[in-house]
Motif scaffolding. Structure first.
Motif, PDB file in Angstrom:
ATOM      1  N   GLU A  59       0.813  -1.218   0.000  1.00  0.00           N
ATOM      2  CA  GLU A  59       0.000   0.000   0.000  1.00  0.00           C
ATOM      3  C   GLU A  59       0.848   1.271   0.000  1.00  0.00           C
ATOM      4  OE1 GLU A  59      -3.287   0.489  -0.429  1.00  0.00           O
ATOM      5  OE2 GLU A  59      -3.297  -1.659  -0.869  1.00  0.00           O
ATOM      6  N   SER A  60       2.003   1.241   0.647  1.00  0.00           N
ATOM      7  CA  SER A  60       2.842   2.447   0.654  1.00  0.00           C
ATOM      8  C   SER A  60       3.390   2.727  -0.752  1.00  0.00           C
ATOM      9  CB  SER A  60       3.975   2.341   1.671  1.00  0.00           C
ATOM     10  OG  SER A  60       4.870   1.310   1.328  1.00  0.00           O
ATOM     11  N   THR A  63       0.587   4.360  -2.640  1.00  0.00           N
ATOM     12  CA  THR A  63       0.475   5.756  -2.224  1.00  0.00           C
ATOM     13  C   THR A  63       1.563   6.608  -2.864  1.00  0.00           C
ATOM     14  OG1 THR A  63      -0.480   5.054  -0.127  1.00  0.00           O
ATOM     15  CG2 THR A  63       0.402   7.290  -0.220  1.00  0.00           C
ATOM     16  N   CYS A  66       0.853   7.057  -6.658  1.00  0.00           N
ATOM     17  CA  CYS A  66      -0.254   7.998  -6.887  1.00  0.00           C
ATOM     18  C   CYS A  66       0.162   9.423  -6.576  1.00  0.00           C
ATOM     19  CB  CYS A  66      -1.466   7.612  -6.044  1.00  0.00           C
ATOM     20  SG  CYS A  66      -2.274   6.108  -6.601  1.00  0.00           S
ATOM     21  N   ARG A  67       0.876   9.620  -5.472  1.00  0.00           N
ATOM     22  CA  ARG A  67       1.311  10.963  -5.085  1.00  0.00           C
ATOM     23  C   ARG A  67       2.258  11.555  -6.130  1.00  0.00           C
ATOM     24  NH1 ARG A  67       4.122   9.951  -0.696  1.00  0.00           N
ATOM     25  NH2 ARG A  67       6.114  10.354  -1.688  1.00  0.00           N
TER      26      ARG A  67
END
Length: 123
Positions: A59-60, A63, A66-67
């Motif tokens: 998940e990191s 993230t 996406c960021r």
């Protein structure tokens, strides 16, 4: 059963991701946002994070990908628009050059026809 191996793989990916992140933090951020080199490097980081997110269920990494994608979106759009403007300018120049060459060819053929007709009348 896969919990520990996936956790180890995620940990290894995060370790492997440190040098490229350091390069980005120290050097790449100094380049203009629309720089092809910067956008390409950031694209590689996004792709690596997406792959890690998918393969390692990280998940990191999702993230981060996406960021960074959202962060670079305006620069990618600006770069694409600039490239399109350059292409349009080159197309306009090509069209003008083609028209110029067409004019030269027509004048040449006209003079050639005049020369041929003059040589036939002189005989």
């Amino acid at each position: 059963m896969l919990g520990l191996p996936l956790a180890m793989a995620r940990f290894n990916y995060r370790l492997a991701r440190l040098p490229p992140q350091l390069i980005e933090d120290v050097a790449i951020v100094r380049l203009p946002e629309e720089s092809a080199l910067r956008l390409g490097y950031e694209r590689i980081l996004i792709d690596c994070d997406r792959a890690a997110a998918h393969l390692l269920h990280d998940e990191s990494a999702t993230t981060r990908a996406c960021r960074l994608r959202d962060q670079t979106a305006p620069a990618r759009v600006t770069r694409a628009l600039e490239l399109r403007r350059v292409e349009q300018h080159e197309e306009a120049i090509d069209a003008a050059e083609a028209e110029l060459l067409r004019g030269h060819r027509e004048r040449f053929l006209h003079r050639l026809r005049e020369h041929i007709s003059q040589s036939h009348t002189e005989r």
